[in-house]
Design a protein around this motif. Structure first.
Motif, mmCIF file in Angstrom:
data_model
loop_
_atom_site.group_PDB
_atom_site.id
_atom_site.type_symbol
_atom_site.label_atom_id
_atom_site.label_comp_id
_atom_site.label_asym_id
_atom_site.label_seq_id
_atom_site.Cartn_x
_atom_site.Cartn_y
_atom_site.Cartn_z
ATOM 1 N N ALA A 1 40.282 5.662 -37.831
ATOM 2 C CA ALA A 1 41.414 4.973 -37.202
ATOM 3 C C ALA A 1 42.714 5.714 -37.474
ATOM 4 N N ARG A 2 42.877 6.198 -38.692
ATOM 5 C CA ARG A 2 44.094 6.950 -39.021
ATOM 6 C C ARG A 2 44.155 8.261 -38.256
ATOM 7 N N LEU A 3 42.995 8.850 -37.952
ATOM 8 C CA LEU A 3 42.984 10.079 -37.156
ATOM 9 C C LEU A 3 43.300 9.802 -35.690
ATOM 10 N N LEU A 4 42.898 8.651 -35.191
ATOM 11 C CA LEU A 4 43.078 8.331 -33.781
ATOM 12 C C LEU A 4 44.490 7.841 -33.448
ATOM 13 N N VAL A 5 45.139 7.192 -34.391
ATOM 14 C CA VAL A 5 46.475 6.643 -34.144
ATOM 15 C C VAL A 5 47.508 7.732 -34.450
ATOM 16 N N PRO A 6 48.359 8.059 -33.448
ATOM 17 C CA PRO A 6 49.349 9.108 -33.688
ATOM 18 C C PRO A 6 50.436 8.640 -34.647
ATOM 19 N N GLY A 7 51.057 9.597 -35.270
ATOM 20 C CA GLY A 7 52.130 9.290 -36.208
ATOM 21 C C GLY A 7 51.635 9.351 -37.643
ATOM 22 N N ARG A 8 52.569 9.199 -38.542
ATOM 23 C CA ARG A 8 52.245 9.270 -39.961
ATOM 24 C C ARG A 8 52.099 7.877 -40.529
ATOM 25 N N GLN A 9 51.017 7.666 -41.248
ATOM 26 C CA GLN A 9 50.802 6.398 -41.938
ATOM 27 C C GLN A 9 50.775 6.686 -43.437
ATOM 28 N N ASP A 10 51.614 5.998 -44.161
ATOM 29 C CA ASP A 10 51.656 6.173 -45.612
ATOM 30 C C ASP A 10 50.695 5.180 -46.260
ATOM 31 N N LEU A 11 49.402 5.511 -46.198
ATOM 32 C CA LEU A 11 48.369 4.651 -46.778
ATOM 33 C C LEU A 11 47.577 5.445 -47.812
ATOM 34 N N SER A 12 47.293 4.810 -48.921
ATOM 35 C CA SER A 12 46.461 5.440 -49.941
ATOM 36 C C SER A 12 44.989 5.288 -49.556
ATOM 37 N N ILE A 13 44.112 5.847 -50.343
ATOM 38 C CA ILE A 13 42.678 5.741 -50.067
ATOM 39 C C ILE A 13 42.198 4.291 -50.173
ATOM 40 N N PRO A 14 42.594 3.527 -51.205
ATOM 41 C CA PRO A 14 42.184 2.119 -51.223
ATOM 42 C C PRO A 14 42.732 1.326 -50.029
ATOM 43 N N ALA A 15 43.955 1.650 -49.584
ATOM 44 C CA ALA A 15 44.513 0.967 -48.412
ATOM 45 C C ALA A 15 43.744 1.350 -47.147
ATOM 46 N N THR A 16 43.273 2.590 -47.072
ATOM 47 C CA THR A 16 42.462 3.028 -45.935
ATOM 48 C C THR A 16 41.122 2.302 -45.927
ATOM 49 N N ILE A 17 40.530 2.125 -47.092
ATOM 50 C CA ILE A 17 39.271 1.385 -47.189
ATOM 51 C C ILE A 17 39.490 -0.064 -46.770
ATOM 52 N N LEU A 18 40.570 -0.669 -47.242
ATOM 53 C CA LEU A 18 40.881 -2.046 -46.869
ATOM 54 C C LEU A 18 41.149 -2.163 -45.372
ATOM 55 N N ILE B 1 29.776 0.514 -36.772
ATOM 56 C CA ILE B 1 30.839 1.484 -37.052
ATOM 57 C C ILE B 1 31.788 1.629 -35.867
ATOM 58 N N ILE B 2 31.292 1.549 -34.642
ATOM 59 C CA ILE B 2 32.175 1.667 -33.480
ATOM 60 C C ILE B 2 33.113 0.469 -33.402
ATOM 61 N N GLY B 3 32.575 -0.721 -33.573
ATOM 62 C CA GLY B 3 33.415 -1.913 -33.594
ATOM 63 C C GLY B 3 34.383 -1.900 -34.751
ATOM 64 N N SER B 4 33.954 -1.338 -35.877
ATOM 65 C CA SER B 4 34.839 -1.238 -37.037
ATOM 66 C C SER B 4 36.007 -0.315 -36.763
ATOM 67 N N VAL B 5 35.748 0.803 -36.101
ATOM 68 C CA VAL B 5 36.823 1.751 -35.795
ATOM 69 C C VAL B 5 37.786 1.137 -34.788
ATOM 70 N N ILE B 6 37.252 0.472 -33.761
ATOM 71 C CA ILE B 6 38.121 -0.175 -32.775
ATOM 72 C C ILE B 6 38.981 -1.241 -33.446
ATOM 73 N N GLY B 7 38.374 -2.052 -34.289
ATOM 74 C CA GLY B 7 39.134 -3.075 -35.006
ATOM 75 C C GLY B 7 40.157 -2.473 -35.944
ATOM 76 N N ALA B 8 39.806 -1.379 -36.620
ATOM 77 C CA ALA B 8 40.743 -0.730 -37.538
ATOM 78 C C ALA B 8 41.918 -0.116 -36.789
ATOM 79 N N VAL B 9 41.674 0.425 -35.592
ATOM 80 C CA VAL B 9 42.770 0.964 -34.780
ATOM 81 C C VAL B 9 43.721 -0.159 -34.395
ATOM 82 N N ILE B 10 43.169 -1.300 -34.000
ATOM 83 C CA ILE B 10 44.007 -2.449 -33.633
ATOM 84 C C ILE B 10 44.838 -2.910 -34.823
#
Length: 88
Positions: A19-36, A67-76
């Motif tokens: 999701a972080r790769l698909l959404v443009p721009g910079r996101q200041d998220l740590s690894i635990p925040a990415t997992i969450l 995993i596909i639904g998870s990525v779509i939900g994470a992008v949202i």
């Protein structure tokens, strides 16, 4: 139970990172925040899958998705997070 937690963390990391790769721009998220982000996205994807397809009603209203639904939900979730954060 331990296997469920480990698989939730792994799927969350993969979905959040994609999701972080698909959404443009910079996101200041740590690894635990990415997992969450990925874990929350998994439940959002499962919820949307339930609403759209109406399947898995026996498992409840909120459920982990693939995993596909998870990525779509994470992008949202990430798009909502960046919009709310940019207003502050």
């Amino acid at each position: 139970m331990l296997g469920l937690i480990i698989s939730l963390i792994i799927v969350g990391l993969i979905a959040g990172a994609l999701a972080r790769l698909l959404v443009p721009g910079r996101q200041d998220l740590s690894i635990p925040a990415t997992i969450l982000l990925g874990i929350i996205g998994s439940f959002v994807g499962g919820f949307l899958g339930y609403l759209v397809f109406g399947k898995d009603g026996d498992d409840g209203f909120f459920q982990p998705s693939g995993i596909i639904g998870s990525v779509i939900g994470a992008v949202i979730v990430l798009l909502i997070w960046t919009r709310v954060r940019s207003r502050q």
